[in-house]
Design a protein around this motif. Structure first.
Motif, PDB file in Angstrom:
ATOM      1  N   GLY A 109       2.772   2.074   7.168  1.00 22.81           N
ATOM      2  CA  GLY A 109       2.032   1.315   6.164  1.00 22.81           C
ATOM      3  C   GLY A 109       0.874   2.085   5.574  1.00 22.81           C
ATOM      4  N   GLY A 110       0.158   2.849   6.404  1.00 26.70           N
ATOM      5  CA  GLY A 110      -0.959   3.642   5.896  1.00 26.70           C
ATOM      6  C   GLY A 110      -0.496   4.732   4.942  1.00 26.70           C
ATOM      7  N   ALA A 114      -1.636   5.121   1.030  1.00 26.86           N
ATOM      8  CA  ALA A 114      -2.342   6.328   0.620  1.00 26.86           C
ATOM      9  C   ALA A 114      -1.607   7.110  -0.464  1.00 26.86           C
ATOM     10  CB  ALA A 114      -2.567   7.225   1.837  1.00 26.86           C
ATOM     11  N   ARG A 115      -0.278   7.046  -0.483  1.00 24.81           N
ATOM     12  CA  ARG A 115       0.484   7.932  -1.356  1.00 24.81           C
ATOM     13  C   ARG A 115       1.179   7.226  -2.518  1.00 24.81           C
ATOM     14  NH1 ARG A 115      -2.266  11.778   0.288  1.00 24.81           N
ATOM     15  NH2 ARG A 115      -1.417  13.431   1.639  1.00 24.81           N
ATOM     16  N   PHE A 116       1.282   5.913  -2.497  1.00 22.54           N
ATOM     17  CA  PHE A 116       2.001   5.190  -3.552  1.00 22.54           C
ATOM     18  C   PHE A 116       1.054   4.213  -4.234  1.00 22.54           C
ATOM     19  CE2 PHE A 116       5.268   6.280  -0.407  1.00 22.54           C
ATOM     20  CZ  PHE A 116       6.157   6.975  -1.208  1.00 22.54           C
ATOM     21  N   ASP A 117       1.295   4.009  -5.519  1.00 15.19           N
ATOM     22  CA  ASP A 117       0.554   3.026  -6.308  1.00 15.19           C
ATOM     23  C   ASP A 117       1.489   1.890  -6.695  1.00 15.19           C
ATOM     24  OD1 ASP A 117      -1.924   4.346  -6.319  1.00 15.19           O
ATOM     25  OD2 ASP A 117      -1.273   5.665  -7.950  1.00 15.19           O
ATOM     26  N   PHE A 118       1.044   0.669  -6.507  1.00 16.07           N
ATOM     27  CA  PHE A 118       1.809  -0.509  -6.921  1.00 16.07           C
ATOM     28  C   PHE A 118       0.830  -1.560  -7.406  1.00 16.07           C
ATOM     29  CE2 PHE A 118       1.380  -0.075  -2.359  1.00 16.07           C
ATOM     30  CZ  PHE A 118       0.764  -1.243  -1.967  1.00 16.07           C
ATOM     31  N   LYS A 119       1.333  -2.554  -8.079  1.00 13.88           N
ATOM     32  CA  LYS A 119       0.481  -3.483  -8.811  1.00 13.88           C
ATOM     33  C   LYS A 119      -0.481  -4.244  -7.905  1.00 13.88           C
ATOM     34  CE  LYS A 119       3.649  -4.193 -12.695  1.00 13.88           C
ATOM     35  NZ  LYS A 119       4.430  -5.175 -13.474  1.00 13.88           N
ATOM     36  N   VAL A 120      -0.002  -4.673  -6.765  1.00 10.24           N
ATOM     37  CA  VAL A 120      -0.826  -5.526  -5.895  1.00 10.24           C
ATOM     38  C   VAL A 120      -1.500  -4.718  -4.794  1.00 10.24           C
ATOM     39  CG1 VAL A 120       0.557  -7.574  -6.355  1.00 10.24           C
ATOM     40  CG2 VAL A 120       1.194  -6.062  -4.469  1.00 10.24           C
ATOM     41  N   SER A 171      -5.890  -0.939  11.612  1.00  9.62           N
ATOM     42  CA  SER A 171      -5.235   0.343  11.884  1.00  9.62           C
ATOM     43  C   SER A 171      -4.636   0.923  10.616  1.00  9.62           C
ATOM     44  CB  SER A 171      -4.148   0.150  12.949  1.00  9.62           C
ATOM     45  OG  SER A 171      -4.691  -0.325  14.164  1.00  9.62           O
ATOM     46  N   MET A 172      -4.038   0.090   9.767  1.00 11.46           N
ATOM     47  CA  MET A 172      -3.470   0.581   8.512  1.00 11.46           C
ATOM     48  C   MET A 172      -4.554   1.098   7.575  1.00 11.46           C
ATOM     49  SD  MET A 172      -0.479  -2.228   7.739  1.00 11.46           S
ATOM     50  CE  MET A 172      -0.176  -1.547   6.120  1.00 11.46           C
ATOM     51  N   ILE A 173      -5.685   0.411   7.520  1.00  9.76           N
ATOM     52  CA  ILE A 173      -6.787   0.864   6.665  1.00  9.76           C
ATOM     53  C   ILE A 173      -7.310   2.212   7.141  1.00  9.76           C
ATOM     54  CG2 ILE A 173      -9.146   0.350   5.952  1.00  9.76           C
ATOM     55  CD1 ILE A 173      -8.406  -2.612   6.005  1.00  9.76           C
ATOM     56  N   LEU A 174      -7.474   2.364   8.451  1.00  9.68           N
ATOM     57  CA  LEU A 174      -7.981   3.623   8.990  1.00  9.68           C
ATOM     58  C   LEU A 174      -7.006   4.769   8.738  1.00  9.68           C
ATOM     59  CD1 LEU A 174      -9.502   2.452  12.401  1.00  9.68           C
ATOM     60  CD2 LEU A 174     -10.742   3.206  10.381  1.00  9.68           C
ATOM     61  N   ILE A 175      -5.731   4.547   9.017  1.00  6.19           N
ATOM     62  CA  ILE A 175      -4.756   5.629   8.852  1.00  6.19           C
ATOM     63  C   ILE A 175      -4.585   5.995   7.388  1.00  6.19           C
ATOM     64  CG2 ILE A 175      -2.286   6.159   9.063  1.00  6.19           C
ATOM     65  CD1 ILE A 175      -2.274   4.990  11.769  1.00  6.19           C
ATOM     66  N   SER A 176      -4.663   5.019   6.485  1.00  9.31           N
ATOM     67  CA  SER A 176      -4.599   5.362   5.064  1.00  9.31           C
ATOM     68  C   SER A 176      -5.763   6.266   4.671  1.00  9.31           C
ATOM     69  CB  SER A 176      -4.599   4.087   4.218  1.00  9.31           C
ATOM     70  OG  SER A 176      -5.832   3.388   4.337  1.00  9.31           O
ATOM     71  N   GLY A 177      -6.932   6.039   5.254  1.00  8.87           N
ATOM     72  CA  GLY A 177      -8.063   6.927   5.001  1.00  8.87           C
ATOM     73  C   GLY A 177      -7.830   8.321   5.556  1.00  8.87           C
ATOM     74  N   PHE A 178      -7.216   8.417   6.736  1.00  7.72           N
ATOM     75  CA  PHE A 178      -6.896   9.728   7.286  1.00  7.72           C
ATOM     76  C   PHE A 178      -5.928  10.490   6.386  1.00  7.72           C
ATOM     77  CE2 PHE A 178      -7.339   7.330  11.520  1.00  7.72           C
ATOM     78  CZ  PHE A 178      -8.714   7.473  11.492  1.00  7.72           C
ATOM     79  N   VAL A 182      -5.761  14.373   3.679  1.00  7.95           N
ATOM     80  CA  VAL A 182      -4.805  15.476   3.682  1.00  7.95           C
ATOM     81  C   VAL A 182      -4.432  15.784   2.233  1.00  7.95           C
ATOM     82  CG1 VAL A 182      -2.536  16.262   4.456  1.00  7.95           C
ATOM     83  CG2 VAL A 182      -3.927  14.788   5.933  1.00  7.95           C
ATOM     84  N   PRO A 183      -4.642  16.995   1.740  1.00 11.42           N
ATOM     85  CA  PRO A 183      -4.337  17.309   0.330  1.00 11.42           C
ATOM     86  C   PRO A 183      -2.870  17.041   0.003  1.00 11.42           C
ATOM     87  CG  PRO A 183      -5.644  19.057   1.327  1.00 11.42           C
ATOM     88  CD  PRO A 183      -5.256  18.144   2.443  1.00 11.42           C
ATOM     89  N   TYR A 184      -2.659  16.390  -1.118  1.00 12.50           N
ATOM     90  CA  TYR A 184      -1.299  16.080  -1.553  1.00 12.50           C
ATOM     91  C   TYR A 184      -0.523  17.347  -1.895  1.00 12.50           C
ATOM     92  CZ  TYR A 184       2.375  13.352  -3.827  1.00 12.50           C
ATOM     93  OH  TYR A 184       3.580  12.782  -4.164  1.00 12.50           O
TER      94      TYR A 184
END
Length: 294
Positions: A109-110, A114-120, A171-178, A182-184
């Motif tokens: 989930g993170g 972090a890597r995808f954009d969606f409307k909601v 946990s999802m919020i934290l991992i998305s920040g991690f 990481v550079p794309y």
């Protein structure tokens, strides 16, 4: 003739005037103004631990302020007569299973956040954040009904799922920040070399997430190890109960066995202390890394 060229001396950036002023002011502070408050705080923190050790190690009925003669009868009593060996094994199972399940689901989930954009996406992140204000007691009735229909009441799996549901948002919020740290471009370079998205994530991104995964996993383990409410409500068989519920059985309306209760508290605390002693560096690094761009 080949001669070795000595490296140029490193240039040290001049210290800003404001930083020099703060350092000078800190050096002028008397040492007693630092050590006395720290000593009082340390004493205030250590006295409860010493009190627990005192009741756990001194003989029953003793009023001495020093645990001498030392005895381990209370530990033997709670481990054998009070079934703390079974409680300990159940807590280990719940803690490790919650750690693994929470980390794997939060990692997937993170990465999506972090890597995808969606409307909601913004609304979903806000919902995850707001869910942290919901107390666990409000989840008892719906979770109990769900587990009853799934015939999972009085099963350690129900506690694992409940703990995972309760800890996933943070946990999802934290991992998305991690993952945002990481550079794309590293993943793009792996794609150019022929890796698919999953392989690039496993080879490039996952090793860089080690501090964050340790932080999230340890947080999930400690919370599941210490949580009392879910284990009390979903587990009725004594052979399925965990250490927090086992500690509660040592107290009754008529009397409290202080020695056994203190010994059980030490048994419950030692694994957590050992875990944090080994991972404290990774834990601090992980939480500070996830807080930068979370």
């Amino acid at each position: 003739m080949i001669t070795e060229i000595a490296p140029a001396p490193e240039r040290v950036a001049p210290e800003p005037a404001r930083a020099r002023g703060r350092r000078r002011a800190w050096d002028e502070v008397p040492r007693w103004q630092i050590y006395v408050p720290l000593g009082i705080y340390l004493l205030f923190t250590l006295i409860p631990f010493y009190w627990i050790l005192l009741f756990a190690l001194r003989p029953a009925g003793s009023t001495s302020l020093v645990p001498w003669p030392m005895t381990f009868d209370h530990f033997q009593k709670v481990w054998t007569e009070r079934s703390f060996g079974t409680y300990f094994a159940n807590s280990v199972y719940v803690g490790i299973a919650t750690l693994l399940l929470t980390t794997v689901v939060a990692l997937a989930g993170g990465y999506a956040l972090a890597r995808f954009d969606f409307k909601v996406k913004r609304g979903f992140m806000l919902a995850l954040l707001c869910s942290q204000f919901v107390p666990g007691a409000l989840l008892l009735v719906p979770l109990f009904q769900i587990f009853a229909k799934l015939q999972m009441i009085n099963s350690l799996g129900s506690v694992v799922l409940a703990e995972t549901v309760f800890q996933l948002p943070l946990s999802m919020i934290l991992i998305s920040g991690f993952i945002r740290n990481v550079p794309y471009s590293l993943e793009e370079a792996a794609w150019v070399d022929g890796c698919n998205r999953l392989t690039a994530f496993r080879i490039v991104v996952l090793p860089l997430l080690r501090p964050g995964l340790i932080a999230v996993g340890s947080f999930a383990f400690v919370h599941a190890w210490n949580h009392f409410l879910f284990a009390l409500m979903f587990l009725s068989d004594q052979s399925k109960q965990t250490i927090p519920v086992g500690l509660n059985t040592l107290m009754s309306a008529d009397s409290v066995d202080l020695g056994a209760l203190a010994a059980g508290g030490i048994i419950a605390a030692v694994p957590v202390v050992i875990v944090f002693a080994f991972i404290q560096k990774w834990l601090i690094t992980g939480f500070s890394a996830g807080a930068v761009k979370g």
